[in-house]
Design an enzyme around this catalytic site. Structure first.
Site, mmCIF file in Angstrom:
data_model
loop_
_atom_site.group_PDB
_atom_site.id
_atom_site.type_symbol
_atom_site.label_atom_id
_atom_site.label_comp_id
_atom_site.label_asym_id
_atom_site.label_seq_id
_atom_site.Cartn_x
_atom_site.Cartn_y
_atom_site.Cartn_z
ATOM 1 N N TYR A 143 0.845 -1.192 0.000
ATOM 2 C CA TYR A 143 0.000 0.000 0.000
ATOM 3 C C TYR A 143 0.881 1.242 0.000
ATOM 4 O O TYR A 143 1.610 1.500 0.957
ATOM 5 C CB TYR A 143 -0.897 -0.019 1.239
ATOM 6 C CG TYR A 143 -2.124 0.856 1.176
ATOM 7 C CD1 TYR A 143 -2.383 1.691 0.090
ATOM 8 C CD2 TYR A 143 -3.044 0.849 2.215
ATOM 9 C CE1 TYR A 143 -3.515 2.475 0.041
ATOM 10 C CE2 TYR A 143 -4.191 1.630 2.183
ATOM 11 C CZ TYR A 143 -4.410 2.453 1.094
ATOM 12 O OH TYR A 143 -5.530 3.240 1.051
ATOM 13 N N LYS A 168 -0.949 -0.942 -4.362
ATOM 14 C CA LYS A 168 -2.205 -0.216 -4.221
ATOM 15 C C LYS A 168 -1.858 1.232 -3.905
ATOM 16 O O LYS A 168 -1.133 1.513 -2.943
ATOM 17 C CB LYS A 168 -3.053 -0.809 -3.100
ATOM 18 C CG LYS A 168 -4.368 -0.064 -2.870
ATOM 19 C CD LYS A 168 -5.096 -0.581 -1.637
ATOM 20 C CE LYS A 168 -6.393 0.211 -1.434
ATOM 21 N NZ LYS A 168 -7.029 -0.108 -0.135
#
Length: 320
Positions: A143, A168
């Site tokens: 992330y 992400k």
């Protein structure tokens, strides 16, 4: 569609992704029965995968035992129908501990959240990811947000970590993200074409078209937790390049929703929980330091959801 193979596991990172809430009861315990019902409603709406105990699921607020209960319940409830990912994060040793717990529970993959507090270099971040990834064969999506920011060279270096399968993005810098995608895709690395990229902004629908234009077509939807009908209709409109439906749902729902969300820090979770409660799901409060949505804002949210559903109904009727 990106198909990622890792240690004989196949995980599809594509389409609309659900990030379920973690319900708490009046005694501040995780309500696993409500959670199971929530998961069933999410699955019924047809996402490509579930990411439990992540940001919307209040990962930072969960103890390890609670985390184990949430993840194990998800794996059992889903029963292989779609992939289940679990969040992991914190310092390197803590992140490893959560990753191993998720592995024991039988998840299909992990979302590695930014390391706790510390700021380092992109190279230091890659070293952190290597450290966590070495503890488990699970496919890991990392992330990017807050203190976890990659440059193109670091993104390419991730390709050498066999079980890191994607990034992400939660920053919203489309120009910077284009540079990462281009660096990876043109690297000549054997994994360059299968590596996944996800749009993970708080209300990703607002930027879905911009990200799709740079090759990032998959996105997470917090709205899916409380209004899956609106979320799936919008995703369908993006997939089908239906500009009228996109414009209508953005105007009538997503833009007002995002404006309300931006009123208070932490509403990216609190407002979604309030929406789920409006829909009849007893998900309970958020845990500190998040603050619950005020009654005034909940009333505004109810009006916004009504507007969104009215607009969706009119779209469907006009095309019947």
């Amino acid at each position: 569609m990106n198909t990622v193979k890792c240690d004989e596991r196949t995980t599809r990172l594509s389409g609309l992704l659900s990030f379920p809430l973690t319900p708490f009861d009046d005694a501040d315990e995780v309500d696993l029965d409500v959670f199971a019902s929530h998961l069933e409603a999410q699955i019924a709406a047809g996402p490509s995968g579930l990411f439990v105990a992540c940001g919307t699921g209040e990962f930072p607020a969960l103890g390890l035992d609670e985390y184990r209960q949430v993840v194990a319940t998800a794996v059992k409830q889903v029963a292989g129908r779609i992939p289940v990912f679990a969040g992991a994060g914190g310092g390197p040793r803590v992140a490893r501990e959560f990753a191993l717990t998720a592995q024991e529970c039988g998840v299909d993959g992990l979302l590695l959240l930014p390391p706790y507090l510390l700021t380092s270099t992109p190279q230091g971040l890659v070293h952190h990811i290597r450290y966590v990834a070495a503890a488990t064969p699970l496919p890991i999506t990392v992330y990017q947000r807050a203190n976890a920011v990659f440059d193109p060279a670091a993104a390419v270096e991730l390709l050498d970590i066999p079980n890191v399968v994607g990034i992400k993005d939660g920053r919203g810098d489309v120009d910077a993200m284009l540079r990462l995608v281009t660096a990876v895709r043109t690297s000549g690395h054997p994994r360059a074409t299968e590596f996944g990229f996800l749009n993970g902004l708080p209300t990703a629908e607002l930027s879905a078209r911009a990200y799709a234009a740079i090759g990032v077509e998959s996105y997470s939807s917090a709205v899916h937790c409380s209004a899956p009908d609106i979320a799936t209709a919008f995703h369908r409109a993006v997939r089908d390049d239906d500009e009228e439906a996109q414009r209508t749902l953005l105007t009538e729902f997503y833009l007002p929703f995002a404006a309300l969300r931006d009123r208070v820090p932490g509403y990216a979770v609190s407002l979604v929980k309030a929406g789920a409660q409006l829909a009849g799901l007893a998900v309970g409060p958020v845990r500190p330091p998040l603050v619950k949505a005020t009654p005034e804002h909940v009333a505004q949210l109810a009006s916004i959801v009504d507007r969104g559903r009215t607009a969706l109904r009119r779209l469907e009727e006009s095309r019947a």
